[in-house]
Enzyme design. Structure first.
Site, PDB file in Angstrom:
ATOM      1  N   TYR A   1       0.498  -1.164  -0.244  1.00 56.34           N
ATOM      2  CA  TYR A   1       0.183   0.012  -0.402  1.00 56.34           C
ATOM      3  C   TYR A   1       0.960   1.156  -0.076  1.00 56.34           C
ATOM      4  CZ  TYR A   1      -4.290  -2.265   0.891  1.00 56.34           C
ATOM      5  OH  TYR A   1      -6.185  -2.753   0.633  1.00 56.34           O
TER       6      TYR A   1
ATOM      7  N   ASP B   1      -2.773 -18.420   0.590  1.00 52.54           N
ATOM      8  CA  ASP B   1      -4.010 -18.885  -0.247  1.00 52.54           C
ATOM      9  C   ASP B   1      -4.870 -20.085   0.432  1.00 52.54           C
ATOM     10  OD1 ASP B   1      -1.715 -20.234   0.004  1.00 52.54           O
ATOM     11  OD2 ASP B   1      -1.113 -20.855  -2.256  1.00 52.54           O
TER      12      ASP B   1
ATOM     13  N   LYS C   1       2.822 -15.519   2.706  1.00 53.08           N
ATOM     14  CA  LYS C   1       2.987 -16.624   1.522  1.00 53.08           C
ATOM     15  C   LYS C   1       4.477 -16.407   1.224  1.00 53.08           C
ATOM     16  CE  LYS C   1       1.360 -17.812  -2.473  1.00 53.08           C
ATOM     17  NZ  LYS C   1       0.548 -18.755  -2.760  1.00 53.08           N
TER      18      LYS C   1
ATOM     19  N   ASP D   1     -12.591  -8.851   3.880  1.00 50.81           N
ATOM     20  CA  ASP D   1     -13.460  -8.905   3.491  1.00 50.81           C
ATOM     21  C   ASP D   1     -14.179  -9.884   3.306  1.00 50.81           C
ATOM     22  OD1 ASP D   1     -13.432  -6.040   3.054  1.00 50.81           O
ATOM     23  OD2 ASP D   1     -14.216  -6.389   0.817  1.00 50.81           O
TER      24      ASP D   1
ATOM     25  N   ASP E   1      -6.528  -7.223   4.545  1.00 51.63           N
ATOM     26  CA  ASP E   1      -7.250  -6.488   3.580  1.00 51.63           C
ATOM     27  C   ASP E   1      -8.587  -7.679   2.619  1.00 51.63           C
ATOM     28  OD1 ASP E   1      -9.336  -4.530   2.151  1.00 51.63           O
ATOM     29  OD2 ASP E   1      -8.336  -5.320  -0.068  1.00 51.63           O
TER      30      ASP E   1
HETATM   31  C1  IPM Z   1     -10.178  -1.076   4.055  1.00 53.84           C
HETATM   32  C2  IPM Z   1     -10.284  -0.614   2.284  1.00 53.84           C
HETATM   33  C3  IPM Z   1      -9.404   0.715   1.975  1.00 53.84           C
HETATM   34  C4  IPM Z   1      -8.173  -0.309   2.112  1.00 53.84           C
HETATM   35  C5  IPM Z   1      -9.540   0.832   0.183  1.00 53.84           C
HETATM   36  C6  IPM Z   1     -10.695   1.858   0.712  1.00 53.84           C
HETATM   37  C7  IPM Z   1      -8.257   2.529   0.005  1.00 53.84           C
HETATM   38  O1  IPM Z   1     -10.617  -1.534   1.612  1.00 53.84           O
HETATM   39  O2  IPM Z   1     -11.110  -0.779   4.803  1.00 53.84           O
HETATM   40  O3  IPM Z   1      -9.927  -2.510   3.691  1.00 53.84           O
HETATM   41  O4  IPM Z   1      -7.894  -0.860   0.908  1.00 53.84           O
HETATM   42  O5  IPM Z   1      -7.470  -0.311   2.903  1.00 53.84           O
HETATM   43 MG    MG Z   2     -11.081  -3.333   2.404  1.00 49.59          MG
END
Ligand code: IPM
Ligand code: MG
Length: 368
Positions: free
Chosen positions: A141, A221, A189, A249, A245
């Protein structure tokens, strides 16, 4: 207690869910005789529109001197074509970096009333309770160079970590595991990346100082696969920025909806930034249908982690749970025999479920 809280609603649904969190916090403040003073500042796309930058200097200044920061969400198609260094997401990454918030805590806790909202079978997700500890200010990042070369036909991103950056987040992982069920899964990884091999060394070294914590290493993975097959095997997951990240999700839908998940971005002292894991959802913004619970639960995390207000945080979490038990939910969730309500009504129900009804009623009516 008197606390200065910066609100950064951002874009899309950010504004409406932030209003919900403010109403809930005001109700809690009234009940427990705290004074929360809110200051709103711009970030993301709306800051680009007003100030020509996703992170105005004034926003950084305000956050640096506050007791804590709440953030809604940033981004949207409107700003998809602005230059990379000025995208709304830069605002979020910039504030994390400038406040030094290296540890992102993302708890994935199921509410029993929501197990049917999960895309997985009930017997797989029921009782799952995971904490993802994600490194937040390093890795791909932020590594430089990150640019196009050779007339745009070659691209380079840089994955850079110092040992210190790894150590402090791994420490956080162990600390968290000790406060929970004592198991730490480190995700990397290491079969491919040098950075991951160093990460593993750091974890193994720290493991010797924490013999009471059970440590396992998983390749990212495999971790993604195991999260779906048997999420209950996880307690604390510690991992670098990008893997965290993605896995957070994935993990978020285990418990029903991305709309439910809170997160805390912290450093070693008390200040923190609290935001839901979900994005700005521009497609549903302004329609009073967004799920405010991820934001409200983030406010609860703020009370606990930044202000040490355990009881108040518990109270909010209990009120959220009771509201769902009562069958009230937003359209992203599914509760058998439940009733779909809008954002504002959902907030109102949570406030009603906080313990002191008289105060919450008064605040509720001024919010509506
Ligand atoms: C999160 C989001 C952010 C990230 C984006 C919006 C930059 O996906 O907070 O998980 O990747 O950190
Ligand atoms: Mg995210």
């Amino acid at each position: 207690m008197k606390k200065q809280i910066i609100m950064l609603p951002g874009d899309g649904v950010g504004k409406e869910i932030m209003e919900g969190a403010r109403a809930v916090l005001n109700a809690v403040a009234g009940e427990h005789h705290h004074e929360f003073i809110f200051h709103e500042h711009a970030i993301g796309g709306s800051a680009i529109d007003r100030y020509g930058t996703p992170l105005p200097e004034e926003t950084v200044k305000a956050c640096s001197s506050a007791d804590s920061v709440l953030l809604g969400a940033v981004g949207g198609p409107k700003w998809d074509h602005v230059e990379a260094s000025k995208r709304p997401e830069r605002g979020l990454l910039g504030i994390r970096k400038s406040l030094g918030l290296f540890a992102n805590l993302r708890p994935v806790t199921g509410f029993s009333s929501l197990v049917h909202s999960s895309p997985l079978k009930t017997e797989i997700v029921d009782g799952c309770d995971i904490l993802i500890v994600r490194e937040l200010t390093g890795g791909l990042y932020f590594g430089k160079p990150s640019e196009r070369r050779e007339g745009g036909r070659t691209v380079i991103d840089t994955l850079k970590y110092t040992r210190e950056e790894m150590e402090r987040i791994v420490d956080k992982g162990f600390e968290s595991a000790k406060m929970r069920r004592g198991k730490l899964t480190s995700v990397d990884k290491a079969n491919v990346l040098e950075s991951s091999r160093m990460w593993r060394e750091v974890v193994d070294e720290k493991a010797r100082d924490h013999p009471e914590v059970e440590v396992e290493h998983l390749l990212v993975d495999a971790a993604a696969m195991k999260l779906i097959i048997n999420p209950r095997q996880f307690d604390v997951i510690v991992t670098e920025n990008l893997f965290g990240d993605i896995l957070s999700d994935e993990a978020s839908v285990l418990t029903g909806s991305l709309g439910m998940l809170p997160s805390a971005s912290i450093r070693t002292d008390g200040i923190g930034l609290y935001e839901p894991v979900h994005g700005s959802a521009p497609d549903i913004a302004g329609q009073d249908i967004a799920n405010p619970l991820g934001m409200i639960l983030s406010a609860a995390m703020m009370l606990r982690h930044s202000f040490g207000m355990e009881d108040e945080a518990d109270e909010i979490e209990r009120a959220v749970s009771d509201t769902l038990e009562g069958g009230y939910h937003t359209a992203d969730l599914d509760i058998e025999g439940g009733r779909i309500v809008g954002t504002r009504e959902m907030v109102e129900k949570v406030i009603e479920n906080l313990s002191t009804k008289s105060i919450s009623n008064a605040i509720c009516s001024s919010y509506m």
